[in-house]
Design a protein around this motif. Structure first.
Motif, short mmCIF file in Angstrom:
data_model
loop_
_atom_site.label_atom_id
_atom_site.label_comp_id
_atom_site.label_asym_id
_atom_site.label_seq_id
_atom_site.Cartn_x
_atom_site.Cartn_y
_atom_site.Cartn_z
N ALA A 154 0.98 -1.12 -0.03
CA ALA A 154 0.05 0.07 0.01
C ALA A 154 0.80 1.25 -0.07
CB ALA A 154 -0.82 -0.17 1.29
N VAL A 155 0.17 2.33 -0.47
CA VAL A 155 1.01 3.62 -0.32
C VAL A 155 -0.12 4.92 -0.03
CG1 VAL A 155 1.84 5.48 -2.08
CG2 VAL A 155 2.23 2.98 -2.47
N VAL A 200 -4.16 20.33 10.36
CA VAL A 200 -4.09 18.60 10.97
C VAL A 200 -2.45 18.49 11.39
CG1 VAL A 200 -5.76 17.91 9.52
CG2 VAL A 200 -3.43 18.00 8.67
N GLY A 201 -2.61 17.66 12.70
CA GLY A 201 -1.32 17.56 12.99
C GLY A 201 -0.52 16.08 12.82
N ASP A 202 0.57 15.71 13.54
CA ASP A 202 0.96 14.37 13.23
C ASP A 202 -0.05 13.22 13.49
OD1 ASP A 202 3.27 15.88 12.83
OD2 ASP A 202 4.35 15.20 14.74
N ARG A 203 -0.98 13.34 14.45
CA ARG A 203 -1.83 12.44 14.58
C ARG A 203 -2.73 12.04 13.49
NH1 ARG A 203 -4.20 10.24 19.32
NH2 ARG A 203 -5.53 8.56 18.82
N TYR A 204 -3.00 13.07 12.62
CA TYR A 204 -3.88 12.77 11.44
C TYR A 204 -3.30 12.02 10.58
CZ TYR A 204 -6.33 14.04 7.32
OH TYR A 204 -7.30 14.07 5.98
N PHE A 205 -1.95 11.95 10.22
CA PHE A 205 -1.11 11.16 9.21
C PHE A 205 -0.95 9.86 9.98
CE2 PHE A 205 0.08 15.59 8.55
CZ PHE A 205 -0.27 15.87 6.88
N GLU A 206 -0.54 9.79 11.24
CA GLU A 206 -0.37 8.56 11.86
C GLU A 206 -1.69 7.54 11.85
OE1 GLU A 206 2.71 9.95 15.36
OE2 GLU A 206 0.57 9.63 15.90
N THR A 207 -2.97 8.32 11.93
CA THR A 207 -4.18 7.67 11.66
C THR A 207 -4.36 7.20 10.49
OG1 THR A 207 -5.11 9.23 13.51
CG2 THR A 207 -6.82 7.84 12.06
N ALA A 208 -4.01 7.98 9.58
CA ALA A 208 -4.11 7.58 7.97
C ALA A 208 -3.27 6.30 7.52
CB ALA A 208 -4.10 8.70 6.96
N MET A 209 -2.21 6.42 8.31
CA MET A 209 -1.11 5.22 7.95
C MET A 209 -1.80 3.88 8.78
SD MET A 209 1.78 5.70 6.36
CE MET A 209 2.89 4.78 7.17
N GLY A 210 -2.37 4.12 9.76
CA GLY A 210 -2.79 2.89 10.68
C GLY A 210 -3.98 2.55 9.81
N LEU A 211 -5.19 3.32 9.18
CA LEU A 211 -6.09 2.77 8.31
C LEU A 211 -5.56 1.90 7.42
CD1 LEU A 211 -8.33 5.86 8.33
CD2 LEU A 211 -8.84 3.98 9.57
N LEU A 212 -4.50 2.60 6.65
CA LEU A 212 -4.06 1.59 5.60
C LEU A 212 -3.36 0.12 6.23
CD1 LEU A 212 -2.11 3.87 2.68
CD2 LEU A 212 -3.93 2.45 2.42
N ASP A 213 -2.60 0.41 7.16
CA ASP A 213 -1.96 -0.87 7.49
C ASP A 213 -2.77 -1.96 8.21
OD1 ASP A 213 0.58 -2.07 7.95
OD2 ASP A 213 0.46 -1.74 10.12
N ARG A 214 -4.01 -1.67 8.80
CA ARG A 214 -5.01 -2.52 9.14
C ARG A 214 -6.17 -2.99 8.28
NH1 ARG A 214 -4.60 1.27 13.33
NH2 ARG A 214 -6.62 2.07 12.70
N HIS A 215 -6.26 -2.44 7.00
CA HIS A 215 -7.03 -2.86 5.75
C HIS A 215 -6.75 -4.25 5.58
CE1 HIS A 215 -9.07 -2.90 2.28
NE2 HIS A 215 -9.83 -1.53 2.56
N PRO A 216 -7.87 -5.11 5.50
CA PRO A 216 -7.75 -6.43 5.19
C PRO A 216 -7.07 -6.54 3.79
CG PRO A 216 -10.08 -5.67 4.99
CD PRO A 216 -9.25 -4.42 5.51
N GLN A 217 -7.18 -6.02 2.93
CA GLN A 217 -6.32 -6.37 1.67
C GLN A 217 -5.10 -5.73 1.49
OE1 GLN A 217 -10.25 -5.16 -0.73
NE2 GLN A 217 -9.19 -6.29 -2.19
N VAL A 218 -4.44 -5.27 2.67
CA VAL A 218 -3.28 -4.73 2.80
C VAL A 218 -2.07 -5.76 3.43
CG1 VAL A 218 -1.67 -2.75 3.50
CG2 VAL A 218 -3.72 -2.29 2.52
N CYS A 219 -0.90 -5.86 2.92
CA CYS A 219 -0.11 -6.53 3.36
C CYS A 219 0.50 -5.82 4.63
CB CYS A 219 1.33 -6.93 2.53
SG CYS A 219 0.75 -7.89 1.10
#
Length: 390
Positions: A154-155, A200-219
């Motif tokens: 994912a990107v 938006v602060g660092d938490r915003y980008f951390e949350t976006a990264m987490g959403l991608l990492d936990r997505h069922p179709q993402v390694c």
């Protein structure tokens, strides 16, 4: 692309026309001469002139230019629809402005006559790619999923300081097997106001990264970050100053490790006024602002903690970038990484003659682009909105 059944050994023109989503007409012309069999093959034959010369099978697409001088760059707003390019064959060597040569074509042909035409669809989304709007945990973006069950790498896709939500790059990434989240972080009505401020602060980008990492179709653990201009700075910031996330890699395009964000519109105006001493107008009246980002002109408190980089970093630059001092900035990043034994994490790609806006392959380029900001009294001759040399 192959054209057959032409009169042999005669001049012909290939013309491409595209109507942008902004309503502007874009055109390109290439000149050829048919062979003894009356055939022209773009992957074999060299263009003899027009919008480009030489062997360029995709030249009709990357050389498109607007008919009107003052217009926005060619951009795709709706990634779910294609660009429609009309490709025509014309008798003779013609262009946007031409005079008849008087050459005879026989068979009742007139110079400049359209002999054949076909519409070509240029898609950003491959068949099976899915587009999903994301409005979750405060994150605003659009997710593109490749065809098939996955899992996929994912990107996180972060655009530049123009803001808004640009989707076409993410659509292309998904078409090539990457889950991609096009992320809005300023200039979007669903984000905290004021509109044109990074609120938006660092938490915003951390949350976006987490959403991608936990997505069922993402390694899991295979999420990279891609950013251009200010987005590139933010991508590097994720890998250097946000310890709660661990990107697999980072790609920074036309960017710098020293910028200032989280400013109000008033603060931005003050900042631009303060740094106007680093601007100048070239002979064509274009504004050159790369001096603002020269490492020697950036206060230390605005620079990223480069030495804290935790993953591979690919930096991509156009050597003629007149908006950001990319070469000098990349040199500083390389030097600082080398000082702490992290040279192996850095890869650099530089394109001679290229400017600031590095787009997907075969996208038409522009020598300059309009960029909105307020006029400054100390530069009364500058055209506003500013026309920046890319």
């Amino acid at each position: 692309m192959r054209i057959q059944h032409l009169p042999p050994d005669k001049p012909f023109t290939m013309r491409a026309r595209l109507r942008s989503e902004d309503g502007e007409l874009w055109e390109a012309f290439s000149h050829y001469r048919s062979d003894q069999k009356g055939t022209v093959i773009l992957s074999r034959d060299q263009s003899l002139g027009g919008s480009y010369s030489g062997l360029e099978p995709m030249g009709l697409f990357w050389s498109l230019q607007p008919r009107r001088e003052r217009c926005l760059r060619l951009r795709k707003k709706n990634a779910e629809t294609p660009f429609i390019v009309e490709v025509s064959v014309l008798s003779g060597h013609v262009g946007s402005s031409w005079q008849p040569s008087g050459e005879s074509f026989g068979q009742g042909l007139q110079e400049g006559a359209v002999l054949a035409a076909v519409n070509v669809e240029r898609w950003y989304m491959a068949p099976g790619v899915r587009r999903v709007e994301v409005r979750e945990q405060g994150v605003v973006g659009t997710l593109f999923l490749p065809a098939g069950p996955g899992p996929f790498p994912a990107v996180l896709d972060i655009w530049g300081m123009g803001g808004g939500l640009n989707e076409y790059r993410s659509a292309l990434l998904a078409s090539h097997g990457f889950v991609s989240l096009a992320l809005a972080y300023c200039g979007h009505r669903e984000l905290p106001e004021p509109l044109h401020t990074v609120n938006v602060g660092d938490r915003y980008f951390e949350t976006a990264m987490g959403l991608l990492d936990r997505h069922p179709q993402v390694c899991m653990g295979r999420v990279g970050v891609l950013g251009r201009c200010l987005g590139g700075y933010l991508a590097m910031r994720i890998a250097m100053e946000m310890p709660n996330v661990n990107p697999r890699c980072v790609v920074g395009i036309s960017t710098s490790a020293g910028l200032k964000i989280n400013m109000t519109r008033e603060q931005t105006n003050d900042f631009m006024k303060e740094n106007q001493k680093f601007w100048y107008l070239n002979e064509q009246g274009y504004v050159i602002i790369r001096g603002m980002s020269l490492p020697s002109n950036v206060p230390p408190e605005y620079k990223l903690k480069v030495e804290s980089l935790r993953c591979p970093l690919l930096l991509i630059a156009g050597e003629d970038d007149q908006t950001v001092a990319v070469i000098e900035s990349f040199d500083e990043i390389e030097e600082r990484l080398g000082a702490v034994g992290k040279s192996g994490l850095l890869t650099r790609i530089q394109y001679p003659g290229a400017g600031h806006l590095i787009e997907p392959p075969y996208t038409p380029s522009a020598r300059a682009s309009l960029f909105g900001t307020y006029p400054m009294k100390s530069m009364p001759t500058a055209p506003f909105p500013l026309k920046l040399l890319a």
